[in-house]
Scaffold this active site. Sequence first.
Site, short mmCIF file in Angstrom:
data_model
loop_
_atom_site.label_atom_id
_atom_site.label_comp_id
_atom_site.label_asym_id
_atom_site.label_seq_id
_atom_site.Cartn_x
_atom_site.Cartn_y
_atom_site.Cartn_z
N CYS A 131 0.86 -1.19 0.00
CA CYS A 131 0.00 0.00 0.00
C CYS A 131 0.90 1.25 0.00
CB CYS A 131 -0.93 -0.06 1.21
SG CYS A 131 -2.09 1.30 1.39
N ASP B 266 -8.93 -3.22 -7.39
CA ASP B 266 -8.51 -2.13 -6.50
C ASP B 266 -9.12 -0.82 -6.97
OD1 ASP B 266 -7.13 -0.18 -5.03
OD2 ASP B 266 -5.29 -1.35 -4.99
N HIS C 79 -7.39 -4.41 -3.40
CA HIS C 79 -6.32 -3.80 -2.63
C HIS C 79 -6.11 -4.59 -1.34
CE1 HIS C 79 -3.74 -0.32 -1.76
NE2 HIS C 79 -4.08 -0.50 -0.49
#
Length: 283
Positions: free
Chosen positions: A165, A222, A252
């Site tokens: 991330c 995502d 994600h």
Amino acid sequence: MVTLTRPDSFAPEDLALSRRAMLLAAGYAAFDIGANAQPISTPADGLVTGWETLPGGLPAFVARPAGKGRHKTVIVVNEVFGVHEWIKDVARRFARAGYVAIAPEFFFRGDPDKTLGTLKEFPAILAIVNKAGNEQVMGDVKTTLDWAAAQSFVDAKKFAITGFCWGGAVTWMAAARFPQLKAGGAWYGRIKGAPGAENRKWPLEIAGELKAPVLGLYGALDKGIPVADVAEMQAALKGTKSDIILYPNADHGFLADYRPSYNAEAGTDAWAKLLAHFKANGV
């Protein structure tokens, strides 16, 4: 008097609440714990694990094989939630694979009381995370590399970096900065800046400057990183040793087994591909 509303049995939501409470107590980030999460717990037997204080006061969680000798090393860059239990477990996974894994606490200056893991409101999380600018973070990566190179258990010719991330974007940026790094693995890190973030560089802008081959691991579902951005980055990487794998059914955070977005199939495949990528590049 305490009234028991269901004295004869547990409802499914009771188990979910209990599981969340246990994961919170174990040190997982509070923001996105899955109701049915059963995160992987990697044993520490045969490993040396614990916190170290690097120069400048930078805290770092370190996990490494207990045996003598110098080992290949990977810097593990956390999500926006800091170095919580899941990041520590990832470090132990790398250590069991023969690496010295170092997870610096990049947000320690803006979060001296270590509140990130307990916060449930994303704006409050970002208020801390955004205090760590790119140059500060790159400085901490250099501090980590320099500290590691001086340790008797580290092979200073075999450094890699991986991140998740927020840490995925850091991985791309570090791979363009530090020639000591032999390989990188960027897990679903933002590729392009959002509106209002024009004052810093992003991975797409430095794709041609990479000093180490990076394997990007992204999910087509995502919502924060459009497939079009991934395709643009893939085009920018054409002709280099870096590449991106896009998992069509992954969202994600698909490696994070404590989150609702965890995808065991994609995560297992991506982890194996990352280790193969490191090995192919001498780490």
